[in-house]
Scaffold this motif. Sequence first.
Motif, mmCIF file in Angstrom:
data_model
loop_
_atom_site.group_PDB
_atom_site.id
_atom_site.type_symbol
_atom_site.label_atom_id
_atom_site.label_comp_id
_atom_site.label_asym_id
_atom_site.label_seq_id
_atom_site.Cartn_x
_atom_site.Cartn_y
_atom_site.Cartn_z
ATOM 1 N N TYR A 1 -4.024 -5.355 -0.504
ATOM 2 C CA TYR A 1 -3.208 -4.484 -1.378
ATOM 3 C C TYR A 1 -2.091 -5.056 -2.321
ATOM 4 O O TYR A 1 -1.530 -5.674 -1.877
ATOM 5 C CB TYR A 1 -2.647 -3.487 -0.349
ATOM 6 C CG TYR A 1 -3.763 -2.695 0.624
ATOM 7 C CD1 TYR A 1 -4.554 -1.848 0.115
ATOM 8 C CD2 TYR A 1 -3.843 -3.143 1.838
ATOM 9 C CE1 TYR A 1 -5.570 -1.360 1.055
ATOM 10 C CE2 TYR A 1 -4.871 -2.861 2.867
ATOM 11 C CZ TYR A 1 -5.680 -1.800 2.402
ATOM 12 O OH TYR A 1 -6.473 -1.469 3.303
ATOM 13 N N ILE A 2 -2.183 -4.297 -3.407
ATOM 14 C CA ILE A 2 -1.248 -4.858 -4.432
ATOM 15 C C ILE A 2 0.223 -4.189 -4.080
ATOM 16 O O ILE A 2 0.140 -3.166 -3.912
ATOM 17 C CB ILE A 2 -1.442 -4.445 -5.948
ATOM 18 C CG1 ILE A 2 -2.718 -5.142 -6.511
ATOM 19 C CG2 ILE A 2 -0.387 -5.013 -6.968
ATOM 20 C CD1 ILE A 2 -2.923 -6.538 -6.367
ATOM 21 N N GLY A 3 1.060 -5.152 -4.039
ATOM 22 C CA GLY A 3 2.624 -4.655 -3.662
ATOM 23 C C GLY A 3 3.699 -5.258 -4.743
ATOM 24 O O GLY A 3 3.401 -6.061 -5.418
ATOM 25 N N SER A 4 4.653 -4.249 -4.652
ATOM 26 C CA SER A 4 5.820 -4.545 -5.597
ATOM 27 C C SER A 4 7.029 -4.793 -4.694
ATOM 28 O O SER A 4 7.166 -4.131 -3.556
ATOM 29 C CB SER A 4 6.167 -3.384 -6.599
ATOM 30 O OG SER A 4 6.292 -2.245 -5.722
ATOM 31 N N ILE A 5 7.902 -5.809 -4.753
ATOM 32 C CA ILE A 5 8.908 -6.217 -4.083
ATOM 33 C C ILE A 5 10.282 -5.700 -4.455
ATOM 34 O O ILE A 5 10.608 -5.970 -5.691
ATOM 35 C CB ILE A 5 8.822 -7.775 -3.976
ATOM 36 C CG1 ILE A 5 7.572 -8.439 -3.408
ATOM 37 C CG2 ILE A 5 10.166 -8.512 -3.147
ATOM 38 C CD1 ILE A 5 7.493 -9.774 -3.631
ATOM 39 N N GLU A 6 10.979 -5.293 -3.629
ATOM 40 C CA GLU A 6 12.476 -4.820 -3.895
ATOM 41 C C GLU A 6 13.254 -5.379 -2.476
ATOM 42 O O GLU A 6 13.009 -5.616 -1.313
ATOM 43 C CB GLU A 6 12.542 -3.182 -3.846
ATOM 44 C CG GLU A 6 11.714 -2.489 -4.848
ATOM 45 C CD GLU A 6 12.364 -2.908 -6.396
ATOM 46 O OE1 GLU A 6 13.416 -3.344 -6.228
ATOM 47 O OE2 GLU A 6 11.491 -2.505 -7.180
#
Length: 382
Positions: free
Chosen positions: A54-59
């Motif tokens: 699954y494509i994820g965005s990091i914060e």
Amino acid sequence: MKNLNYLFTKFGYFIIALSIIMCVSCREEEVVDKGLPLPVMSVKETKAAKNFEYIGSIEGVESVEIRPQVDGILEHIYVDEGEFVTKDQVLFKINSQPYMEDYKNAMANVNLEKAKLEKAQTDVDRLQPLIDNEVISEVRMKSVKADYQVALSSLQQAQAQAANMRINLDFTTIKAPVNGFMGRIPKSIGNVVKKTDSEPLTNLSNVNDIYVYFSMSESDYLYFERAKNDTLSKRNKVNDEVKLVLADGSVYEHNGKIDANSGQIDRSTGSITLRAKFSNPDTLLRSGNTGKVLVEEIYPNAILVPQGATTFIQDKKFVFVLDENNLAQRREIITRGRSGDNYIVDTKSLSPDDRIVISGLDKLASGIKINPIQRGQLTSNL
């Protein structure tokens, strides 16, 4: 004599050629008798994992927008983009002179109201003996005490205004609310900054731990939730820990855990957003990075087949299985996904100890006899 030598030479060549033909013929008969020598392996049940990506965005765990609380000219920038700062470290300074003057004016007003209150108190103290001796009426005293209450309220109002001016003055010095890394700083010294600016002065990210936000389909979510909560059946389980594949294709060295979800399905996409938390002790990951979250489904008893041991006919996969007479038979297999370089094969397709040919498939057809070169069995890559 020359003719005799010529005949002997010819005869020698004939003998050599005949020997070669006989040797090849013997070998062909041997191959036909023993079968085509090809590498073979016996499949076994083993533990395996199937990955869902699954494509994820990091914060960062703490990601804070730094915005001005007062309007003014940006006078100083004490830090640089990308710099690590600590809580309460000074970041920016807005010209404080107008707010200093407002504060001074407010304090002067406080002192004036204090003087008025002292005068009102003096009037009360002066008239009290006269009231006690019935020299003047109590009506006069009530009027004086009312003046005192007005003076007291005026002082409290002036003090509140001064406190507000002091807050505005303090807001001209902008400090870091948390530890973290500075983001981009779009403003320069001399620019006017306002509370209503659409763009923040910068973003501050605490990335000792990071969150990875990703979305999965409703069907995947239901499948994983059932697998996670089902402790009685023998169905495949879902690994509690998830992995992160970085933008360069490498797998991040620390595993994470899914610790939250959005709590509702997005009707427009049919997906739900989840959050995985990862430790980031080396601060390798920063807010804004992207990656792929790998959720593993664990197969406790899987049959693995190398991808190179399969052939395709239209949309179906096949392997060559040896029978008790070492005759190759093409068999369709049903796969459940991949584990590394191997297919996870349904147990209805293959059984433990089935022997399959693992290379040289272009030479094969059903019914060909094989001289098996045993290559052992395939083990899990976990």
